[in-house]
Design a protein around this motif. Structure first.
Motif, PDB file in Angstrom:
ATOM      1  N   VAL A  33      -3.142   3.630  12.098  1.00  0.00           N
ATOM      2  CA  VAL A  33      -4.411   4.331  11.884  1.00  0.00           C
ATOM      3  C   VAL A  33      -4.141   5.732  11.341  1.00  0.00           C
ATOM      4  N   THR A  34      -3.225   6.449  11.984  1.00  0.00           N
ATOM      5  CA  THR A  34      -2.877   7.810  11.558  1.00  0.00           C
ATOM      6  C   THR A  34      -2.281   7.821  10.159  1.00  0.00           C
ATOM      7  N   SER A  35      -1.361   6.902   9.887  1.00  0.00           N
ATOM      8  CA  SER A  35      -0.734   6.838   8.560  1.00  0.00           C
ATOM      9  C   SER A  35      -1.769   6.603   7.480  1.00  0.00           C
ATOM     10  N   CYS A  36      -2.678   5.668   7.723  1.00  0.00           N
ATOM     11  CA  CYS A  36      -3.717   5.362   6.730  1.00  0.00           C
ATOM     12  C   CYS A  36      -4.611   6.580   6.495  1.00  0.00           C
ATOM     13  N   GLU A  37      -4.991   7.258   7.562  1.00  0.00           N
ATOM     14  CA  GLU A  37      -5.837   8.445   7.425  1.00  0.00           C
ATOM     15  C   GLU A  37      -5.125   9.540   6.633  1.00  0.00           C
ATOM     16  N   LEU A  38      -3.849   9.783   6.943  1.00  0.00           N
ATOM     17  CA  LEU A  38      -3.088  10.828   6.256  1.00  0.00           C
ATOM     18  C   LEU A  38      -2.919  10.532   4.769  1.00  0.00           C
ATOM     19  N   MET A  39      -2.923   9.253   4.404  1.00  0.00           N
ATOM     20  CA  MET A  39      -2.756   8.872   3.001  1.00  0.00           C
ATOM     21  C   MET A  39      -4.090   8.718   2.279  1.00  0.00           C
ATOM     22  N   GLY A  40      -5.186   9.039   2.970  1.00  0.00           N
ATOM     23  CA  GLY A  40      -6.488   9.016   2.311  1.00  0.00           C
ATOM     24  C   GLY A  40      -7.137   7.657   2.206  1.00  0.00           C
ATOM     25  N   ILE A  83       1.519   3.987  -2.581  1.00  0.00           N
ATOM     26  CA  ILE A  83       1.756   3.544  -3.947  1.00  0.00           C
ATOM     27  C   ILE A  83       0.567   4.006  -4.772  1.00  0.00           C
ATOM     28  N   SER A  84       0.830   4.491  -5.961  1.00  0.00           N
ATOM     29  CA  SER A  84      -0.211   5.029  -6.823  1.00  0.00           C
ATOM     30  C   SER A  84      -1.399   4.079  -6.928  1.00  0.00           C
ATOM     31  N   GLY A  85      -2.593   4.594  -6.641  1.00  0.00           N
ATOM     32  CA  GLY A  85      -3.820   3.813  -6.747  1.00  0.00           C
ATOM     33  C   GLY A  85      -4.252   3.119  -5.471  1.00  0.00           C
ATOM     34  N   SER A  86      -3.366   3.056  -4.479  1.00  0.00           N
ATOM     35  CA  SER A  86      -3.719   2.369  -3.229  1.00  0.00           C
ATOM     36  C   SER A  86      -4.922   3.000  -2.534  1.00  0.00           C
ATOM     37  N   PRO A  87      -4.922   4.325  -2.304  1.00  0.00           N
ATOM     38  CA  PRO A  87      -6.085   4.907  -1.636  1.00  0.00           C
ATOM     39  C   PRO A  87      -7.383   4.689  -2.416  1.00  0.00           C
ATOM     40  N   LEU A 100       0.802  -1.221   0.000  1.00  0.00           N
ATOM     41  CA  LEU A 100       0.000   0.000   0.000  1.00  0.00           C
ATOM     42  C   LEU A 100       0.835   1.270   0.000  1.00  0.00           C
ATOM     43  N   TRP A 101       1.962   1.250   0.708  1.00  0.00           N
ATOM     44  CA  TRP A 101       2.807   2.440   0.742  1.00  0.00           C
ATOM     45  C   TRP A 101       4.255   2.082   1.013  1.00  0.00           C
TER      46      TRP A 101
END
Length: 140
Positions: free
Chosen positions: A81-88, A49-53, A41-42
């Protein structure tokens, strides 16, 4: 070399996860479970990574449960949780599976909540086990 996901990949994903119109027998259910490892994912220093969000959010919009798996016990669930939120691509804490969660689950299954457990591991690992109701010790 990093995997780049194109708009076409996202469209393929959308098509793949659309509800099937194929006839089924009464009571038959179709289950689809996809677990994502952090590394697909990142990249830590580069972001998603492009397209993951888009892929994660599309799956969620289709009513799919999305789980994130990691083999890293050095990071806390809150960090994920924070990382996922920040990456959309928000993923709830209860849908993040880490080694700490697996160990806590196993120890509880062994009915060790009232036993003293000697732990060799990171502070995040120790804290997770304590938050799970286990009695941990750094000293034997």
């Amino acid at each position: 070399m990093y995997l780049e996901r194109s708009e076409q990949d996202v469209q393929i994903c959308e098509h793949f996860f659309e509800p099937s119109s194929a006839p089924r027998k009464w009571g038959e259910k179709m289950y689809l479970k996809i677990n994502f490892d952090v590394g697909v994912l990142w990249r830590v220093a580069e972001g998603p990574i492009s397209g993951s969000p888009q892929t994660i959010n599309k799956l969620k919009s289709l009513g799919k449960k999305v789980f994130l798996m990691s083999n890293n016990s050095a990071s806390s669930l809150e960090k994920y949780v924070t990382s996922c939120e920040l990456m959309g691509m928000p993923i709830p804490k209860e849908n993040i599976i880490t080694p700490s969660a697996a160990v806590a689950y196993y120890l509880k299954e062994q009915n060790l909540e009232n036993k003293k457990i000697f732990v060799l591991g990171t502070s995040h690992f120790m804290n997770y086990l304590r938050e799970a109701g286990l009695h941990c010790s750094e000293n034997g």
